[in-house]
Design a protein around this motif. Structure first.
Motif, mmCIF file in Angstrom:
data_model
loop_
_atom_site.group_PDB
_atom_site.id
_atom_site.type_symbol
_atom_site.label_atom_id
_atom_site.label_comp_id
_atom_site.label_asym_id
_atom_site.label_seq_id
_atom_site.Cartn_x
_atom_site.Cartn_y
_atom_site.Cartn_z
ATOM 1 N N ASN A 135 0.403 4.046 11.777
ATOM 2 C CA ASN A 135 -0.179 4.203 13.115
ATOM 3 C C ASN A 135 0.869 4.551 14.159
ATOM 4 O OD1 ASN A 135 -2.988 3.816 13.043
ATOM 5 N ND2 ASN A 135 -2.696 1.622 12.705
ATOM 6 N N LEU A 166 -4.458 13.441 2.986
ATOM 7 C CA LEU A 166 -4.105 12.639 4.159
ATOM 8 C C LEU A 166 -4.885 13.122 5.371
ATOM 9 C CD1 LEU A 166 -0.201 12.708 3.852
ATOM 10 C CD2 LEU A 166 -1.762 10.984 2.951
ATOM 11 N N LYS A 167 -5.216 12.185 6.241
ATOM 12 C CA LYS A 167 -5.790 12.507 7.549
ATOM 13 C C LYS A 167 -4.672 12.262 8.558
ATOM 14 C CE LYS A 167 -9.325 11.040 10.850
ATOM 15 N NZ LYS A 167 -10.408 10.060 11.103
ATOM 16 N N ARG A 186 -3.260 8.599 7.621
ATOM 17 C CA ARG A 186 -4.064 7.715 6.773
ATOM 18 C C ARG A 186 -4.269 8.411 5.432
ATOM 19 N NH1 ARG A 186 -7.295 3.568 7.890
ATOM 20 N NH2 ARG A 186 -8.732 2.922 6.264
ATOM 21 N N LEU A 193 -6.345 9.236 2.460
ATOM 22 C CA LEU A 193 -7.763 9.232 2.096
ATOM 23 C C LEU A 193 -7.948 9.035 0.600
ATOM 24 C CD1 LEU A 193 -9.017 12.089 4.428
ATOM 25 C CD2 LEU A 193 -9.076 9.618 4.820
ATOM 26 N N ASP A 239 0.813 -1.218 0.000
ATOM 27 C CA ASP A 239 0.000 0.000 0.000
ATOM 28 C C ASP A 239 0.849 1.271 0.000
ATOM 29 O OD1 ASP A 239 0.925 0.051 2.618
ATOM 30 O OD2 ASP A 239 -1.061 0.110 3.543
ATOM 31 N N ARG A 240 2.183 1.103 -0.175
ATOM 32 C CA ARG A 240 3.077 2.262 -0.205
ATOM 33 C C ARG A 240 4.396 1.873 -0.852
ATOM 34 N NH1 ARG A 240 2.916 2.731 5.950
ATOM 35 N NH2 ARG A 240 1.110 1.485 5.481
ATOM 36 N N SER A 261 -0.381 9.687 13.613
ATOM 37 C CA SER A 261 -0.888 8.665 12.705
ATOM 38 C C SER A 261 -1.296 9.350 11.414
ATOM 39 C CB SER A 261 -2.100 7.946 13.313
ATOM 40 O OG SER A 261 -1.713 7.234 14.469
ATOM 41 N N SER A 269 -4.648 4.774 -1.394
ATOM 42 C CA SER A 269 -5.800 5.127 -0.568
ATOM 43 C C SER A 269 -5.998 4.061 0.495
ATOM 44 C CB SER A 269 -7.045 5.237 -1.453
ATOM 45 O OG SER A 269 -8.146 5.620 -0.682
ATOM 46 N N GLY A 270 -6.128 4.478 1.736
ATOM 47 C CA GLY A 270 -6.306 3.552 2.851
ATOM 48 C C GLY A 270 -5.025 3.194 3.573
ATOM 49 N N MET A 324 -2.025 3.257 6.014
ATOM 50 C CA MET A 324 -2.058 3.802 7.373
ATOM 51 C C MET A 324 -0.691 3.673 8.019
ATOM 52 S SD MET A 324 -4.460 4.876 9.493
ATOM 53 C CE MET A 324 -4.774 5.097 11.201
#
Length: 130
Positions: free
Chosen positions: A71, A88-89, A116, A118, A45-46, A114, A66-67, A69
């Motif tokens: 943490n 990003l959140k 995430r 989006l 995912d990255r 953290s 997207s998605g 994370m």
């Protein structure tokens, strides 16, 4: 000053990317294209690549799907990331921020946060020692 470059790896066999010299030119769009064409991007995912590294600071270009994370991340160095594309959140110390292209966040060493994605996102990360 000694010129320093990376070692080739299985994922990046071409190697010999200059990481530290009196000056280092960085073609960000080229690296973004490279990151998104590598097997790591298809499997994970990255993906990221270090484009500058000295005793004091490091610059990394990263792509997040997207998605994706991260943490409770905290490092012993100061950290800045700038969003080139996507959203990003970011959560830190009980607050939530939404970062979009052209925005940047900076953290002192040891501050947990953290992140995430989006949407698919492209970012430049800089870490530096005080």
């Amino acid at each position: 000053m000694d010129i320093k470059s990376n070692q080739s790896t299985e994922n990046r066999p071409e190697g010999d990317r200059i990481l530290n010299a009196p000056y280092v030119f960085t073609d960000i769009p080229m690296y973004l294209e490279q990151l998104k064409s590598e097997k790591s991007w298809a499997k994970n995912d990255r993906n990221a690549i270090t484009v500058y590294k000295s005793e004091k600071f490091t610059i990394v270009i990263a792509v997040l799907k997207s998605g994706a994370m991260v943490n409770d991340h905290s490092i012993s160095e100061c950290l800045t990331f700038q969003v080139l594309a996507g959203e990003l959140k970011v959560e830190t110390e009980g607050r939530i921020f939404y970062t979009t292209p052209g925005q940047m966040m900076t953290f002192h060493a040891g501050i947990p946060h953290s992140i995430r994605a989006l949407s698919d996102a492209d970012i430049v990360i800089t870490t530096y020692k005080n």
